[in-house]
Write an enzyme that holds these catalytic residues in place. Structure first.
Site, PDB file in Angstrom:
ATOM      1  N   CYS A  97      28.457   4.455  -0.506  1.00  0.00           N
ATOM      2  CA  CYS A  97      28.461   5.251   0.711  1.00  0.00           C
ATOM      3  C   CYS A  97      27.066   5.438   1.293  1.00  0.00           C
ATOM      4  O   CYS A  97      26.923   5.782   2.450  1.00  0.00           O
ATOM      5  CB  CYS A  97      29.090   6.605   0.445  1.00  0.00           C
ATOM      6  SG  CYS A  97      30.877   6.494   0.406  1.00  0.00           S
ATOM      7  N   ALA A 131       0.812  -1.225   0.000  1.00  0.00           N
ATOM      8  CA  ALA A 131       0.000   0.000   0.000  1.00  0.00           C
ATOM      9  C   ALA A 131       0.843   1.271   0.000  1.00  0.00           C
ATOM     10  O   ALA A 131       0.487   2.257  -0.647  1.00  0.00           O
ATOM     11  CB  ALA A 131      -0.931   0.015   1.219  1.00  0.00           C
TER      12      ALA A 131
END
Lengths: 134, 405
Positions: free
Chosen positions: B329, B203
């Site tokens: 990163c 949803a």
């Protein structure tokens, strides 16, 4: 991840960003890291009478890598070559408040400093030996 | 225009105010347990759940009875793979999936492999991230019981030829599970036409609440059976026990209804904003590459690699725009995106990638701002990049001996 104010400051206002000419007198260049690893640092020092009178960097990497190299150039300026050897990655970690996952950025900066110093010394030695052979 | 701008709609979406409005009564006045058969509170809740089931089924051309509520797509993927493997273990233990699936499928498959319950084939994808149906056909063995291929990829938006894969599955009597989390509500989905037997979706990707999802489980031709992974009161035809979160389900239903009604106008509107973002950036910034399929791509998706600059620093430079990156990163694993790597994108370009996810409430003004900001930040960071400097000097970066660290 939240960045420390100091990292943000160095990222937004990098100190000494740029390059010296390759053939400039008294310049030592250190290039460390690899593109595949996501960070490459180029750090240059300009030496006169055993003292670093100027420093510059260019960095490909995350904000912490940019800040670490920017800070390194700030610290290098005015130091003797011996003093510069003493800069430790842990000093950078502390100053920038780097989280554990970013410690490798400071290690890279220390490596870049060492590489620039070694490059300068290699060039200086080559010059002396070529000078003495004349 | 208000900052920060949210442009990360593959990660999640805000709840549509119309969805929230539909949900609210079910927290307070109509709080009954849908499984309570003896009083009006229970009846009211059950009626609301059945209404939502209809709305959800309609969006994907299923029968309401084929919808099994779960906590989200991750649970649906787990239930589909583990449930099928356990149920049909006598028939076979081989699964075919692809290397760019979501971690909820990949890690479930790996966990089944590690426990010795399944053998898994991970199909490669082409340079656009698409699975080749012929590869699926070739990978089938007499032990294959399940094919699990996603509808659209969460990073690059590439839409797989699911209907073709569904046909192959059917022809070989193999069940077909599709993780359609990114596709449902954005592009037309028809479980009949696509030959899908099990389908996961959620949803919160379609302007509904977090914490609820569904697994479509085909009821006839074939009737799919599953071993439940959650034991208890036997809810959801015994496939998923646990009290139904009625307000969330009501919101899920309303969100599906809105998508069904508005998709025809919303999809082209979002695609137009995406196209403008893409064209303007590509025109202004050299050496920028689109990751994903040029045409078979989700309307709101744009994944770009900017050579010579690292993704996390790009995000940091655009901190008033919420985006995501395939850079190591930004990930917990410190590895660059496995999806981009699977396309054959070089590691360095994977580090340099940014994902834009445009959604229902983004505006043209926000697109303008983003274009301006991207150009500005990429230019600034390239000035700062030693790689850009070397490339400008004509040095081939691939020929450089990099000092490993």
């Amino acid at each position: 991840m939240a960045y420390s104010d100091k990292v943000i400051d160095h990222f937004n206002n990098p100190r000494n960003m740029g390059s010296f000419g390759k053939d400039e007198e008294g310049v030592g260049t250190g290039m460390v890291g690899a593109p595949e690893c996501g960070d490459v640092m180029k750090l240059q020092i300009k030496v006169q009478d055993n003292r670093i009178v100027d420093a510059k960097f260019k960095t490909f990497g995350c904000g912490s890598a940019i800040a670490s190299s920017s800070l390194a150039t700030e610290w290098l300026k005015g130091k003797t070559l011996e003093e510069a050897q003493q800069i430790k990655n842990t000093d950078i970690v502390q100053e920038l408040n780097l989280p554990p996952v970013k410690i490798h950025c400071s290690v890279l900066a220390e490596d870049a400093i060492k590489a620039a110093l070694a490059d300068y010394q290699k060039k200086a030695a080559a010059k002396t030996s070529s000078g003495s052979s004349q | 225009m208000k900052l920060p701008i949210f442009m990360d709609h593959h990660s999640t979406t805000p709840v549509d105010p119309r969805v929230l409005e539909a949900m609210l009564p079910y927290f307070t006045e109509k709080f009954g347990n849908a499984a309570s058969r003896n009083h009006v509170f229970g009846w009211e809740a059950e009626e609301a759940v059945e209404q939502a089931r209809k709305q959800i089924a309609k969006l994907i051309h299923a029968d309401p009875k084929e919808i099994v509520f779960t906590s989200g797509a991750t649970e649906s993927d787990n239930l589909a793979l583990k449930g099928v493997l356990e149920m049909y273990r006598e028939k076979g233990t081989h699964i075919i999936t692809s290397s760019t699936e979501h971690r909820a499928v990949l890690d479930t498959a790996k966990s089944l492999e590690a426990k010795g319950l399944a053998t898994v084939t991970y199909l490669p994808v082409d340079k656009y991230g698409m699975v080749n149906p012929d590869d699926v056909r070739t990978a089938i063995t007499d032990k294959t019981i399940l094919i699990s291929i996603m509808l659209a990829n969460n990073e690059i938006g590439t839409i797989n030829p699911v209907a073709e894969i569904g046909k192959i599955a059917k022809a070989n009597g193999i069940l077909f599970h599709c993780d359609a989390t990114q596709g449902v509500g954005k592009i037309p989905v028809d479980v009949q036409a696509m030959g899908i037997d099990l389908m996961s979706f959620s949803a919160h990707k379609i302007y509904g609440p977090k914490g609820v999802g569904a697994l479509y489980v085909r009821k006839k031709s074939p009737r799919v059976r599953l071993v439940p992974q959650m034991d208890g009161g036997g809810h959801e035809r015994g496939m998923r026990s646990g009290t139904l979160p009625v307000p969330l389900i009501v919101g899920f239903g309303k969100a599906c209804e809105l998508c069904e009604v508005e998709m025809a106008t919303e999809a082209p509107r979002i695609a137009a904003m995406r196209d403008r973002l893409q064209t303007s950036i590509l025109k202004a910034v050299e050496e920028t590459y689109v990751n994903g399929h040029p045409t078979e791509r989700l309307p709101g998706n744009l994944n770009l690699s900017f050579a010579y600059v690292e993704g996390e620093s790009l995000l940091m430079g655009m901190k008033d725009i919420a985006l995501s990156s395939g850079s190591a990163c930004t990930s917990a694993t410190l590895e660059p995106s496995y999806v981009l790597r699977a396309l054959g994108v070089g590691t360095e370009l994977a580090h340099s990638s940014i994902r834009f996810g445009i959604g229902r409430f983004n505006t043209d003004e926000e697109i303008d701002y983003t274009i301006k900001k991207v150009i500005e930040v990429v230019t600034r960071l390239r000035e700062m990049s030693p790689l850009y400097e070397m490339a400008k000097e004509g040095i081939d970066l691939k020929s450089v001996q990099w000092a490993a660290h």
